[in-house]
Design a protein around this motif. Structure first.
Motif, PDB file in Angstrom:
ATOM      1  N   UNK A 167      -3.290   3.324  -9.061  1.00 34.56           N
ATOM      2  CA  UNK A 167      -1.690   2.879  -8.743  1.00 34.56           C
ATOM      3  C   UNK A 167      -1.752   1.358  -9.550  1.00 34.56           C
ATOM      4  N   UNK A 168      -3.078   0.757  -9.536  1.00 30.51           N
ATOM      5  CA  UNK A 168      -3.006  -0.687 -10.455  1.00 30.51           C
ATOM      6  C   UNK A 168      -3.920  -0.677 -11.273  1.00 30.51           C
ATOM      7  N   UNK A 169      -3.909  -1.381 -12.639  1.00 30.70           N
ATOM      8  CA  UNK A 169      -4.754  -1.442 -13.657  1.00 30.70           C
ATOM      9  C   UNK A 169      -6.062  -2.256 -13.254  1.00 30.70           C
ATOM     10  N   UNK A 170      -6.272  -2.750 -12.055  1.00 32.91           N
ATOM     11  CA  UNK A 170      -7.611  -3.151 -11.827  1.00 32.91           C
ATOM     12  C   UNK A 170      -8.434  -2.284 -11.189  1.00 32.91           C
ATOM     13  N   UNK A 171      -7.858  -0.849 -10.819  1.00 36.96           N
ATOM     14  CA  UNK A 171      -8.763   0.112 -10.240  1.00 36.96           C
ATOM     15  C   UNK A 171      -9.208   1.116 -11.377  1.00 36.96           C
ATOM     16  N   UNK A 172     -10.508   1.265 -11.264  1.00 36.18           N
ATOM     17  CA  UNK A 172     -11.242   2.192 -12.365  1.00 36.18           C
ATOM     18  C   UNK A 172     -11.418   3.362 -11.962  1.00 36.18           C
ATOM     19  N   UNK A 173     -11.664   4.553 -12.561  1.00 37.27           N
ATOM     20  CA  UNK A 173     -12.253   5.677 -12.381  1.00 37.27           C
ATOM     21  C   UNK A 173     -13.703   5.844 -12.721  1.00 37.27           C
ATOM     22  N   UNK A 174     -14.690   5.715 -11.864  1.00 37.49           N
ATOM     23  CA  UNK A 174     -15.994   5.768 -11.992  1.00 37.49           C
ATOM     24  C   UNK A 174     -16.521   7.104 -12.182  1.00 37.49           C
ATOM     25  N   UNK A 175     -17.388   7.369 -13.026  1.00 39.01           N
ATOM     26  CA  UNK A 175     -18.444   8.619 -12.832  1.00 39.01           C
ATOM     27  C   UNK A 175     -19.740   8.127 -12.282  1.00 39.01           C
ATOM     28  N   UNK A 176     -19.679   8.757 -11.115  1.00 39.64           N
ATOM     29  CA  UNK A 176     -20.538   8.154 -10.117  1.00 39.64           C
ATOM     30  C   UNK A 176     -22.018   8.696 -10.490  1.00 39.64           C
TER      31      UNK A 176
ATOM     32  N   UNK B 203       0.837  -0.914  -0.057  1.00 39.60           N
ATOM     33  CA  UNK B 203       0.029  -0.106  -0.092  1.00 39.60           C
ATOM     34  C   UNK B 203       0.892   1.182  -0.158  1.00 39.60           C
ATOM     35  N   UNK B 204       0.292   2.209  -0.906  1.00 39.99           N
ATOM     36  CA  UNK B 204       1.289   3.552  -0.876  1.00 39.99           C
ATOM     37  C   UNK B 204       1.111   4.447   0.681  1.00 39.99           C
ATOM     38  N   UNK B 205       0.286   3.932   1.220  1.00 41.13           N
ATOM     39  CA  UNK B 205      -0.136   4.766   2.635  1.00 41.13           C
ATOM     40  C   UNK B 205      -0.354   3.793   3.862  1.00 41.13           C
ATOM     41  N   UNK B 206       0.441   3.012   3.923  1.00 43.50           N
ATOM     42  CA  UNK B 206       0.454   1.867   4.991  1.00 43.50           C
ATOM     43  C   UNK B 206       0.267   2.621   6.517  1.00 43.50           C
TER      44      UNK B 206
ATOM     45  N   UNK C 254     -11.758  18.618  -4.418  1.00 44.97           N
ATOM     46  CA  UNK C 254     -11.354  18.135  -3.187  1.00 44.97           C
ATOM     47  C   UNK C 254     -11.494  16.452  -3.275  1.00 44.97           C
ATOM     48  N   UNK C 255     -10.357  15.921  -2.550  1.00 48.70           N
ATOM     49  CA  UNK C 255     -10.176  14.316  -2.848  1.00 48.70           C
ATOM     50  C   UNK C 255     -10.373  13.769  -1.569  1.00 48.70           C
ATOM     51  N   UNK C 256     -11.040  12.698  -1.353  1.00 44.38           N
ATOM     52  CA  UNK C 256     -11.089  11.916   0.016  1.00 44.38           C
ATOM     53  C   UNK C 256     -10.190  10.713  -0.222  1.00 44.38           C
ATOM     54  N   UNK C 257      -9.181  10.222   0.427  1.00 46.39           N
ATOM     55  CA  UNK C 257      -8.386   9.317   0.331  1.00 46.39           C
ATOM     56  C   UNK C 257      -8.083   8.769   1.469  1.00 46.39           C
ATOM     57  N   UNK C 258      -7.141   7.681   1.745  1.00 47.92           N
ATOM     58  CA  UNK C 258      -6.702   7.113   3.000  1.00 47.92           C
ATOM     59  C   UNK C 258      -5.683   6.251   3.084  1.00 47.92           C
ATOM     60  N   UNK C 259      -6.136   5.473   4.028  1.00 46.01           N
ATOM     61  CA  UNK C 259      -7.220   4.877   4.503  1.00 46.01           C
ATOM     62  C   UNK C 259      -8.464   4.657   3.846  1.00 46.01           C
TER      63      UNK C 259
END
Length: 167
Positions: free
Chosen positions: A144-153, A35-38, A67-72
């Motif tokens: 970060x990885x190819x399985x992740x998608x950007x979804x237009x919610x 993970x990028x943010x362990x 604004x971006x919510x990330x984490x965690x």
């Protein structure tokens, strides 16, 4: 309302399109390998802040476009992020959120978890799915990885399916 965060980046260029205010929440159940943010995994780490102070911190900067919510894992604190996100939306800022859960998993959770339903309802974009180090790619924009998608919610809601986009 209070929220537990790992920190903020007041002017981020890598957590979504344009100059963004990025909130990194504390606590994550996914524990993705490499993970990028362990440091954000521990639910008792970070610090507790008032959402009003986060809003004011962002509102001071006229250059912020979103604004971006990330984490965690933001959806573990969905109710507080919904309240905060509504205030950002009122200012005309777009909202992007990262989650280790997929859009489909979050949609399922939204049937029983009101906070998840509400947070999803105000998002413009969702980067979904757990980080998979075997699918890591530096060429992917905002992922970060190819399985992740950007979804237009919002489009996904209207079409009743996950609609992916490139930003």
């Amino acid at each position: 309302m209070e929220i537990r965060i790992a920190g903020v980046v007041e002017e981020s260029f890598v957590d979504g399109p344009g100059i963004r205010f990025a909130v990194f929440v504390q606590g994550c159940p996914h524990h993705c390998e490499n993970c990028h943010n362990p440091e954000t995994h521990d639910f008792s780490g970070g610090c507790v802040v008032d959402t009003d102070s986060l809003f004011e911190q962002c509102a001071e900067n006229p250059l912020i476009k979103g604004v971006t919510f990330s984490g965690g894992e933001p959806f573990c604190q969905a109710a507080a992020l919904y309240e905060l996100g509504c205030r950002f939306r009122e200012r005309g800022l777009n909202l992007m959120c990262y989650s280790g859960w997929t859009y489909e998993e979050l949609t399922e959770k939204s049937h029983t978890e009101e906070g998840v339903k509400k947070l999803l309802s105000i998002l413009d974009y969702l980067v979904d799915g757990r980080y998979e180090s075997s699918k890591r790619s530096l060429g992917l924009k905002f992922r970060g990885s190819a399985n992740q998608r950007i979804i237009d919610v919002q489009r996904s809601f209207s079409e009743n399916r996950a609609v992916t986009v490139e930003l």
